[in-house]
Write an enzyme that holds these catalytic residues in place. Sequence first.
Site, PDB file in Angstrom:
ATOM      1  N   GLU A  33       0.837  -1.208   0.000  1.00 39.46           N
ATOM      2  CA  GLU A  33       0.000   0.000   0.000  1.00 39.46           C
ATOM      3  C   GLU A  33       0.867   1.252   0.000  1.00 39.46           C
ATOM      4  O   GLU A  33       1.864   1.323   0.736  1.00 39.46           O
ATOM      5  CB  GLU A  33      -0.896  -0.024   1.240  1.00 39.46           C
ATOM      6  CG  GLU A  33      -2.290   0.434   0.990  1.00 39.46           C
ATOM      7  CD  GLU A  33      -3.058  -0.496   0.051  1.00 39.46           C
ATOM      8  OE1 GLU A  33      -3.116  -0.204  -1.154  1.00 39.46           O
ATOM      9  OE2 GLU A  33      -3.600  -1.498   0.537  1.00 39.46           O
ATOM     10  N   GLY A 122     -16.271   5.307  -2.645  1.00 37.93           N
ATOM     11  CA  GLY A 122     -15.645   5.792  -1.403  1.00 37.93           C
ATOM     12  C   GLY A 122     -15.299   4.677  -0.440  1.00 37.93           C
ATOM     13  O   GLY A 122     -15.043   4.919   0.730  1.00 37.93           O
ATOM     14  N   LEU A 125     -12.429   0.395  -2.949  1.00 37.19           N
ATOM     15  CA  LEU A 125     -12.447  -0.773  -3.848  1.00 37.19           C
ATOM     16  C   LEU A 125     -12.286  -0.337  -5.304  1.00 37.19           C
ATOM     17  O   LEU A 125     -12.554  -1.099  -6.219  1.00 37.19           O
ATOM     18  CB  LEU A 125     -13.746  -1.573  -3.659  1.00 37.19           C
ATOM     19  CG  LEU A 125     -13.991  -2.096  -2.239  1.00 37.19           C
ATOM     20  CD1 LEU A 125     -15.308  -2.880  -2.163  1.00 37.19           C
ATOM     21  CD2 LEU A 125     -12.842  -2.982  -1.754  1.00 37.19           C
ATOM     22  N   SER A 126     -11.869   0.899  -5.518  1.00 31.37           N
ATOM     23  CA  SER A 126     -11.512   1.401  -6.853  1.00 31.37           C
ATOM     24  C   SER A 126     -12.674   1.547  -7.812  1.00 31.37           C
ATOM     25  O   SER A 126     -12.594   1.140  -8.976  1.00 31.37           O
ATOM     26  CB  SER A 126     -10.473   0.492  -7.514  1.00 31.37           C
ATOM     27  OG  SER A 126      -9.248   0.682  -6.942  1.00 31.37           O
ATOM     28  N   SER A 127     -13.738   2.154  -7.333  1.00 29.41           N
ATOM     29  CA  SER A 127     -14.846   2.407  -8.255  1.00 29.41           C
ATOM     30  C   SER A 127     -14.431   3.404  -9.343  1.00 29.41           C
ATOM     31  O   SER A 127     -14.882   3.293 -10.488  1.00 29.41           O
ATOM     32  CB  SER A 127     -16.067   2.915  -7.493  1.00 29.41           C
ATOM     33  OG  SER A 127     -15.759   4.103  -6.807  1.00 29.41           O
ATOM     34  N   ASP A 172      -4.624   0.786  -9.346  1.00 30.56           N
ATOM     35  CA  ASP A 172      -6.048   0.468  -9.467  1.00 30.56           C
ATOM     36  C   ASP A 172      -6.447   0.222 -10.922  1.00 30.56           C
ATOM     37  O   ASP A 172      -7.144  -0.744 -11.241  1.00 30.56           O
ATOM     38  CB  ASP A 172      -6.896   1.610  -8.883  1.00 30.56           C
ATOM     39  CG  ASP A 172      -6.533   1.915  -7.437  1.00 30.56           C
ATOM     40  OD1 ASP A 172      -5.842   1.090  -6.814  1.00 30.56           O
ATOM     41  OD2 ASP A 172      -6.947   2.980  -6.943  1.00 30.56           O
ATOM     42  N   TYR A 221      -3.655  12.138   0.784  1.00 34.12           N
ATOM     43  CA  TYR A 221      -2.943  11.339  -0.226  1.00 34.12           C
ATOM     44  C   TYR A 221      -1.798  12.166  -0.817  1.00 34.12           C
ATOM     45  O   TYR A 221      -0.655  11.711  -0.899  1.00 34.12           O
ATOM     46  CB  TYR A 221      -3.928  10.901  -1.313  1.00 34.12           C
ATOM     47  CG  TYR A 221      -3.362   9.882  -2.271  1.00 34.12           C
ATOM     48  CD1 TYR A 221      -3.570   8.516  -2.061  1.00 34.12           C
ATOM     49  CD2 TYR A 221      -2.630  10.276  -3.390  1.00 34.12           C
ATOM     50  CE1 TYR A 221      -3.052   7.577  -2.935  1.00 34.12           C
ATOM     51  CE2 TYR A 221      -2.109   9.343  -4.261  1.00 34.12           C
ATOM     52  CZ  TYR A 221      -2.332   7.991  -4.044  1.00 34.12           C
ATOM     53  OH  TYR A 221      -1.813   7.068  -4.912  1.00 34.12           O
TER      54      TYR A 221
END
Length: 378
Positions: A33, A122, A125-127, A172, A221
Amino acid sequence: MSAAERATAAHRSRWGDPDFVARAPGRVNLIGEHTDYNEGFTLPMALPFDTAVAFSSDGDQRAGPATIASAGFGEIVIDPNGDPASVASWARHLAGVISLLAEHGVPTGGWRAAVDTDIPTGASLSSSAAIEVAAITALLHRAGVTWEPIDVARLGQRVENEVVGLPSGIMDQFISAGAVEGHASLMDCRHLTLTPAHMPADAVVAVMDTGTRRVLADAAYGDRRAACERVVAELGIASLRDATPATIAAVMDPVDRRRAHHVVTENQRTVDAAAAMGAGDVVELGRLMTESHESLRHDYEVSGPGLDAIVQVAHGAPGCLGARMTGGGFAGCAVALVRADDADRFGRDVVDRYDHDGLRARIWICSPAAGASVLGTA
Ligand code: GLA
């Protein structure tokens, strides 16, 4: 009904049969990560949750509008020659794809699509990557062009960086475009390769939704990424991929040193995790995942109260081999490695005992899914 079936039905009810459906999956990252933008290693897998684009051509393919009906957000018309930053924020990923793909000579106008998804937004899970990759896949398919997964991923990442404004890495989009069914993949973010790793049969992956959703994570980030860049400049190296725990010890600022320590140790854990997976050593794989969580919590400081709570509950649940936050952090989902025989009991126990802010946990036991593809119409 799957996202593809729902999108197809929505397209039919508005415009008749779609020409085809493009789908792209969300992902869960098992380990590795905040390493992707440091040219490091990650070990993600695609989830059996898709974003689907039921697509039909309509009008002038260079200059005609794209009309998109989204299950969650309503309908929008995008001018392929317009400014992608001017569209509603939910549609910016699509407008970005339309604008940047056109630079490659791919016609991006003159279409209609119904979009639906199984991926919660949000939730880490990489929508976002899934909608980008699904839309790119659809437009390439219509043009009769095939791109390598890394090229699809790079374009999606540019949309994220240049249009959406998030300085994210390649993980992602790359896993959404290039995943192999039944496998996680060791991703080398310097050489941009994916090496499929078979999931041992005696363990399963549990995605654990805390019910919390990301807020203000974008600034954090960028802050973490900036810390990594400062360390790289200070040490005079090409990237943190080239650092070791010994070189990091010389970093002057104590916070930057901790950030870098996470990245350096996480890279090693990820390589070790892929080796453990290859050797079928699920105990070691789980241990490394747990260690990763601690590093993200203490050194990188990107965990959150809901994530810490569910990880702790998971550790006490039957069959747990390891657990950690996944994705960018702060909120959303965590992931656990669980003995296959205990999967049901594990899920029930976590749902029974997780209690954060009055939220309920949701658990999905997931097999690794395939990367983006085009389906015919049903
Ligand atoms: C987000 C980003 C990825 C990656 C992860 C953290 O998901 O989109 O590129 O940096 O966070 O590992």
